[in-house]
Design a protein around this motif. Structure first.
Motif, PDB file in Angstrom:
ATOM      1  N   LYS B 303       0.821  -1.212   0.000  1.00 21.18           N
ATOM      2  CA  LYS B 303       0.000   0.000   0.000  1.00 21.18           C
ATOM      3  C   LYS B 303       0.857   1.264   0.000  1.00 21.18           C
ATOM      4  CE  LYS B 303      -3.024  -0.321   3.462  1.00 21.18           C
ATOM      5  NZ  LYS B 303      -3.408  -0.820   4.812  1.00 21.18           N
ATOM      6  N   CYS B 304       2.137   1.104   0.267  1.00 21.65           N
ATOM      7  CA  CYS B 304       3.052   2.242   0.472  1.00 21.65           C
ATOM      8  C   CYS B 304       3.029   3.247  -0.674  1.00 21.65           C
ATOM      9  CB  CYS B 304       4.474   1.702   0.649  1.00 21.65           C
ATOM     10  SG  CYS B 304       5.715   2.986   0.804  1.00 21.65           S
ATOM     11  N   ILE B 305       2.923   4.529  -0.335  1.00 21.64           N
ATOM     12  CA  ILE B 305       2.977   5.584  -1.356  1.00 21.64           C
ATOM     13  C   ILE B 305       4.320   6.322  -1.325  1.00 21.64           C
ATOM     14  CG2 ILE B 305       0.462   5.878  -1.515  1.00 21.64           C
ATOM     15  CD1 ILE B 305       0.744   8.384   0.268  1.00 21.64           C
ATOM     16  N   ARG B 306       5.312   5.764  -0.656  1.00 21.01           N
ATOM     17  CA  ARG B 306       6.686   6.279  -0.658  1.00 21.01           C
ATOM     18  C   ARG B 306       6.782   7.742  -0.197  1.00 21.01           C
ATOM     19  NH1 ARG B 306       6.906   1.477  -1.654  1.00 21.01           N
ATOM     20  NH2 ARG B 306       8.246   0.429  -3.175  1.00 21.01           N
ATOM     21  N   CYS B 307       6.121   8.044   0.908  1.00 17.77           N
ATOM     22  CA  CYS B 307       6.166   9.412   1.421  1.00 17.77           C
ATOM     23  C   CYS B 307       7.373   9.615   2.333  1.00 17.77           C
ATOM     24  CB  CYS B 307       4.889   9.721   2.190  1.00 17.77           C
ATOM     25  SG  CYS B 307       4.789   8.847   3.776  1.00 17.77           S
ATOM     26  N   ALA B 308       7.906   8.518   2.875  1.00 18.99           N
ATOM     27  CA  ALA B 308       9.078   8.547   3.770  1.00 18.99           C
ATOM     28  C   ALA B 308       8.798   9.107   5.162  1.00 18.99           C
ATOM     29  CB  ALA B 308      10.264   9.268   3.134  1.00 18.99           C
ATOM     30  N   ALA B 309       7.547   9.282   5.519  1.00 16.94           N
ATOM     31  CA  ALA B 309       7.255   9.737   6.890  1.00 16.94           C
ATOM     32  C   ALA B 309       7.814   8.747   7.910  1.00 16.94           C
ATOM     33  CB  ALA B 309       5.746   9.905   7.090  1.00 16.94           C
ATOM     34  N   CYS B 310       7.768   7.457   7.567  1.00 23.95           N
ATOM     35  CA  CYS B 310       8.280   6.459   8.517  1.00 23.95           C
ATOM     36  C   CYS B 310       9.796   6.557   8.682  1.00 23.95           C
ATOM     37  CB  CYS B 310       7.859   5.046   8.092  1.00 23.95           C
ATOM     38  SG  CYS B 310       8.412   4.531   6.461  1.00 23.95           S
ATOM     39  N   PHE B 311      10.501   7.033   7.657  1.00 28.64           N
ATOM     40  CA  PHE B 311      11.949   7.250   7.784  1.00 28.64           C
ATOM     41  C   PHE B 311      12.208   8.363   8.799  1.00 28.64           C
ATOM     42  CE2 PHE B 311      13.934   5.858   3.501  1.00 28.64           C
ATOM     43  CZ  PHE B 311      12.849   5.104   3.118  1.00 28.64           C
ATOM     44  N   PRO B 332      12.138   2.077   7.771  1.00 26.61           N
ATOM     45  CA  PRO B 332      11.254   0.997   8.224  1.00 26.61           C
ATOM     46  C   PRO B 332      10.555   0.251   7.079  1.00 26.61           C
ATOM     47  CG  PRO B 332      10.974   2.935   9.601  1.00 26.61           C
ATOM     48  CD  PRO B 332      11.885   3.337   8.488  1.00 26.61           C
ATOM     49  N   ILE B 333      10.036   0.975   6.098  1.00 33.09           N
ATOM     50  CA  ILE B 333       9.318   0.258   5.030  1.00 33.09           C
ATOM     51  C   ILE B 333      10.290  -0.556   4.182  1.00 33.09           C
ATOM     52  CG2 ILE B 333       9.296   2.263   3.449  1.00 33.09           C
ATOM     53  CD1 ILE B 333       6.580  -0.462   3.699  1.00 33.09           C
ATOM     54  N   GLY B 334      11.497  -0.014   3.974  1.00 32.69           N
ATOM     55  CA  GLY B 334      12.500  -0.774   3.233  1.00 32.69           C
ATOM     56  C   GLY B 334      12.840  -2.081   3.934  1.00 32.69           C
ATOM     57  N   VAL B 362       2.519   7.232  11.934  1.00 38.60           N
ATOM     58  CA  VAL B 362       2.539   8.324  10.955  1.00 38.60           C
ATOM     59  C   VAL B 362       2.154   7.855   9.554  1.00 38.60           C
ATOM     60  CG1 VAL B 362       4.235   9.712  12.204  1.00 38.60           C
ATOM     61  CG2 VAL B 362       5.020   8.082  10.465  1.00 38.60           C
ATOM     62  N   CYS B 363       2.178   6.576   9.297  1.00 41.33           N
ATOM     63  CA  CYS B 363       1.954   6.088   7.933  1.00 41.33           C
ATOM     64  C   CYS B 363       0.580   6.504   7.393  1.00 41.33           C
ATOM     65  CB  CYS B 363       2.090   4.562   7.885  1.00 41.33           C
ATOM     66  SG  CYS B 363       1.759   3.921   6.228  1.00 41.33           S
ATOM     67  N   PRO B 364       0.561   7.250   6.275  1.00 43.19           N
ATOM     68  CA  PRO B 364      -0.708   7.780   5.774  1.00 43.19           C
ATOM     69  C   PRO B 364      -1.644   6.708   5.209  1.00 43.19           C
ATOM     70  CG  PRO B 364       1.059   8.247   4.231  1.00 43.19           C
ATOM     71  CD  PRO B 364       1.700   7.696   5.464  1.00 43.19           C
ATOM     72  N   VAL B 365      -1.117   5.518   4.930  1.00 41.62           N
ATOM     73  CA  VAL B 365      -1.991   4.452   4.408  1.00 41.62           C
ATOM     74  C   VAL B 365      -2.147   3.327   5.432  1.00 41.62           C
ATOM     75  CG1 VAL B 365      -1.692   4.923   1.952  1.00 41.62           C
ATOM     76  CG2 VAL B 365      -0.027   3.501   3.126  1.00 41.62           C
ATOM     77  N   ASP B 368       0.864  -1.528   9.033  1.00 42.02           N
ATOM     78  CA  ASP B 368       1.273  -1.916  10.391  1.00 42.02           C
ATOM     79  C   ASP B 368       2.768  -2.244  10.370  1.00 42.02           C
ATOM     80  OD1 ASP B 368       0.769  -4.040   8.689  1.00 42.02           O
ATOM     81  OD2 ASP B 368       0.219  -5.420  10.291  1.00 42.02           O
ATOM     82  N   ILE B 369       3.573  -1.210  10.101  1.00 43.39           N
ATOM     83  CA  ILE B 369       4.990  -1.419   9.802  1.00 43.39           C
ATOM     84  C   ILE B 369       5.720  -2.174  10.910  1.00 43.39           C
ATOM     85  CG2 ILE B 369       7.162  -0.270   9.161  1.00 43.39           C
ATOM     86  CD1 ILE B 369       5.406   2.155   8.316  1.00 43.39           C
ATOM     87  N   HIS B 370       5.568  -1.702  12.157  1.00 48.20           N
ATOM     88  CA  HIS B 370       6.382  -2.320  13.214  1.00 48.20           C
ATOM     89  C   HIS B 370       5.949  -3.754  13.483  1.00 48.20           C
ATOM     90  CE1 HIS B 370       2.971  -1.043  15.659  1.00 48.20           C
ATOM     91  NE2 HIS B 370       3.471  -1.666  16.720  1.00 48.20           N
TER      92      HIS B 370
HETATM   93  S1  SF4 Z   1       5.011   6.099   6.045  1.00 50.88           S
HETATM   94 FE1  SF4 Z   1       3.810   4.480   5.038  1.00 50.88          FE
HETATM   95  S2  SF4 Z   1       3.413   5.263   2.978  1.00 50.88           S
HETATM   96 FE2  SF4 Z   1       5.036   6.525   3.833  1.00 50.88          FE
HETATM   97  S3  SF4 Z   1       6.942   5.536   3.103  1.00 50.88           S
HETATM   98 FE3  SF4 Z   1       6.519   4.690   5.136  1.00 50.88          FE
HETATM   99  S4  SF4 Z   1       5.304   2.846   4.712  1.00 50.88           S
HETATM  100 FE4  SF4 Z   1       5.288   4.057   2.838  1.00 50.88          FE
END
Ligand code: SF4
Lengths: 191, 454
Positions: B303-311, B332-334, B362-365, B368-370
């Motif tokens: 679902k990731c939109i590559r916003c990098a908020a999780c970074f 984290p998403i990587g 923070v993930c906009p979509v 459940d990254i962690h």
């Molecule tokens: S915060 Fe969510 S949508 Fe944004 S890069 Fe990370 S995983 Fe992808």
């Protein structure tokens, strides 16, 4: 099996059970008491400059000034040469200083303006000019992006763009620099 | 293991303490801007929910939407290609270049082409691609890779950029002014846009019902390239699809706010048809995504939109830098996506996390990254891809944690050792002591304290 078939087959096999699209109740999205004030505030925060109160006269002065400086300008507001501009190449437009055009709609939540291909006549114009001047009817400002997509037909023409401010970058130590690769300034006349 | 492990690479990064602090603070500042932007919208959580459900739905019917997109795009005059893996992707692009006898190529930011190592592939065939996003341009000149998917040169200071530009663009030595440096790049790249014959871009969103796609930039580099050149190639992963144009309203509201705290990017360009004299190609790439779709525990990473908020929010990313993840998509998403591509080579990444959960918040979509990081750890251990020290430690820990009496005893012994023989822990054999001071151990455990004070 070619790549297309393999991909489609694997996707069909691996996809989860069908879920529903959300029912989006747009009455839950933000509405501003003063659309124009909100639009101007946020658009200027993104580096643009708005003219509202005396905008008709200001626009005439703007055009007269650029003309007087003798710079290469394209004025799509009154020009009947739109056809001619459409076929110009990047090297022919390289020296373009100022471009005047009309936007179809403005968005109060983010200061973006929708410009359809017809309005720009040549896809390069809003990007390659050094200074972009947009004329927007204040009556065409909507609250948010949901309303914007209801009002415009984003796929009616070959290309269209939301523009919010002059081009910018923060790639050097997160320092904001206005004027990356697109226009270096943006002036918006609400009239 | 051929690649350097995250911890080892991070150790190099944190050697320069002042720079590590600066990196940490700069990204925290971006996270802060995100919060400010998010707080202007009372409906933020509703938007996240819609976005998450739109993406879930799309993934649950992805083959239909891919076909739909292909059909509509083709009827708009766009040439659609399919690539199973990086090799396919690179070959397709090379063929377009060769068939049209092109040698002037510009590219705007596309993490997919990085994932496919397109630049190296073409370079080996004698073809040069110019990266035009300022951050990417800087790292390309330095022969580095982006360390962040939205801010590619965030690991560099202005002095670094100044030296690189002095060497390659002949800018003034010792001039560190970002305005001057960015202006020099603008000047130099303008010529390259104007003479380019082919422009490559990524895709932020592809719309199934209309066969169109949207590209978002702040710099205007994608548009400068695409509208100047005769050929446009847009590369997208299969997960970039959304069903309808109206869904863009949701995603464009979330993307820039999450990424940089802007209410929207400067340009959101909607491509529907090529100009009459232009070719427009879309390359749809799988490269492991359809496999990830089949992993129930990990599929929603698509679902990731590559916003990098999780970074930006991740305490480990902020203090270890993007390069320590030895992958195109760091953070984290990587750490969820990369083990799917190569579990062994990336087995260290799910461990590069404190599992604090800030990324998921923070993930906009709403990925459940962690939780997925934690699940990957189980999979990796079960597959035997964990190094021996960590494995012995984890097995020992599992035994201690599952036996309450042993756990209490171990705690007592540990506290006693920390107080009585601190050097036993504060030594170089203990990896936890590197760049850290060990805390003073409390007299008693929380359990004992609670019993006495309740
Ligand atoms: S915060 Fe969510 S949508 Fe944004 S890069 Fe990370 S995983 Fe992808």
């Amino acid at each position: 099996m070619n790549a297309r078939e393999t991909i489609l087959k694997t996707v069909a096999m691996n996809k989860p059970e069908l879920t529903e699209l959300p029912d989006m109740d747009l009455s839950l999205t933000i509405q501003y008491p003063d659309l124009i004030q909100q639009f101007i505030g946020i658009m200027e925060a993104a580096g643009g400059k708005a003219y509202y109160e005396n905008s008709r006269q200001d626009l005439l002065n703007d055009i007269a000034e650029v003309k007087a400086e003798g710079k290469f300008m394209i004025n799509l507001l009154e020009d009947s040469n739109a056809e001619e501009w459409a076929s110009l190449t990047a090297s022919e437009l390289e020296a373009l200083d100022t471009c005047y055009l009309r936007a179809e709609l403005g968005v109060a939540e983010n200061g973006a303006m929708w410009i359809s291909e017809k309005q720009m006549s040549n896809r390069l114009l809003p990007f390659i000019c050094q200074h972009l001047v947009i004329v927007l009817d204040p009556g065409d400002v909507v609250n948010n992006m949901h309303e914007a997509y209801r009002q415009i037909d984003a796929t009616a023409e070959g290309f269209g763009v939301f523009i919010a401010g002059p081009s910018k970058t923060a790639d050097i130590e997160q320092n904001l620099v206005i004027g990356a690769h697109g226009a270096r300034s943006l002036r918006v006349y609400l009239l | 293991m051929s690649v350097k492990q995250h911890a080892e690479a991070a150790q190099e990064f944190i050697r320069d303490e002042a720079r590590t602090d600066w990196h940490d603070e700069t990204l925290w500042f971006v996270r802060h801007k995100r919060d400010k932007a998010v707080n202007t919208l009372p409906e933020w959580e509703i938007l996240r929910d819609w976005a998450s459900r739109i993406k879930n739905h799309t993934l649950s019917n992805l083959d239909y939407y891919l076909r739909n997109f292909e059909e509509k795009a083709a009827s708009n005059g766009i040439i659609v290609h399919w690539a199973s893996d990086t090799e396919d992707h690179n070959r397709i692009i090379h063929k377009i270049i060769a068939d049209n006898k092109i040698d002037k190529i510009v590219k705007s930011k596309s993490m997919l082409t990085e994932e496919c190592h397109l630049n190296e592939y073409l370079q080996n065939k004698g073809i040069q691609i110019l990266d035009t996003d300022l951050g990417e341009y800087i790292v390309q000149l330095r022969k580095e890779s982006p360390s962040h998917i939205v801010l590619p040169a965030i690991h560099l200071k202005r002095q670094d950029v100044s030296e690189t530009f002095h060497e390659h663009l002949n800018t003034e030595k010792g001039n560190y002014d970002p305005q001057y440096l960015a202006g020099s790049a603008r000047h130099h790249l303008r010529e390259r846009f104007i003479e380019s014959d082919l422009a490559i871009t990524g895709v932020n969103f592809a719309i199934a019902e209309s066969g169109s796609f949207v590209v978002c930039t702040n710099e205007g580099n994608a548009d400068m390239g695409v509208h100047s050149a005769g050929i446009h190639i847009a590369c997208m992963g299969i997960e970039k699809l959304i069903p309808k144009t109206e869904h863009l309203g949701v995603f464009l509201r979330l993307l820039a706010r999450s990424a940089t705290g802007q209410p929207i990017t400067t340009y959101s360009s909607h491509f529907n048809k090529p100009r009459p004299w232009q070719q427009m190609h879309v390359v749809i790439v799988d490269n492991g995504r359809s496999r990830q779709l089949g992993r129930a525990d990990f599929r929603n990473s698509l679902k990731c939109i590559r916003c990098a908020a999780c970074f930006n929010t991740c305490p480990v990313y902020r203090r270890s830098g993007g390069h320590s993840y030895h992958s195109t998509v760091a953070g984290p998403i990587g750490s969820i996506l990369n083990p799917n591509l190569d579990m062994e080579a990336n087995s260290d990444l799910p461990f590069a996390s404190t599992l604090c959960g800030s990324c998921s918040n923070v993930c906009p979509v709403k990925i459940d990254i962690h939780e997925q990081l934690w699940k990957w750890r189980q999979v990796i251990v079960a597959n035997g891809y964990v190094d021996k020290g960590k494995k012995a430690g984890m097995q020992g820990m599992a035994w201690v944690l599952s036996n309450p009496q042993v756990y209490r005893m171990a705690g007592k012994i540990g506290r006693w050792i920390m107080r009585t023989f601190p050097f036993m822990l504060n030594n170089r054999l203990n990896v936890w002591y590197k760049q850290r001071e060990m805390p003073r151990a409390p007299e008693k455990s929380f359990r004992d304290w609670f019993k006495e004070n309740k």
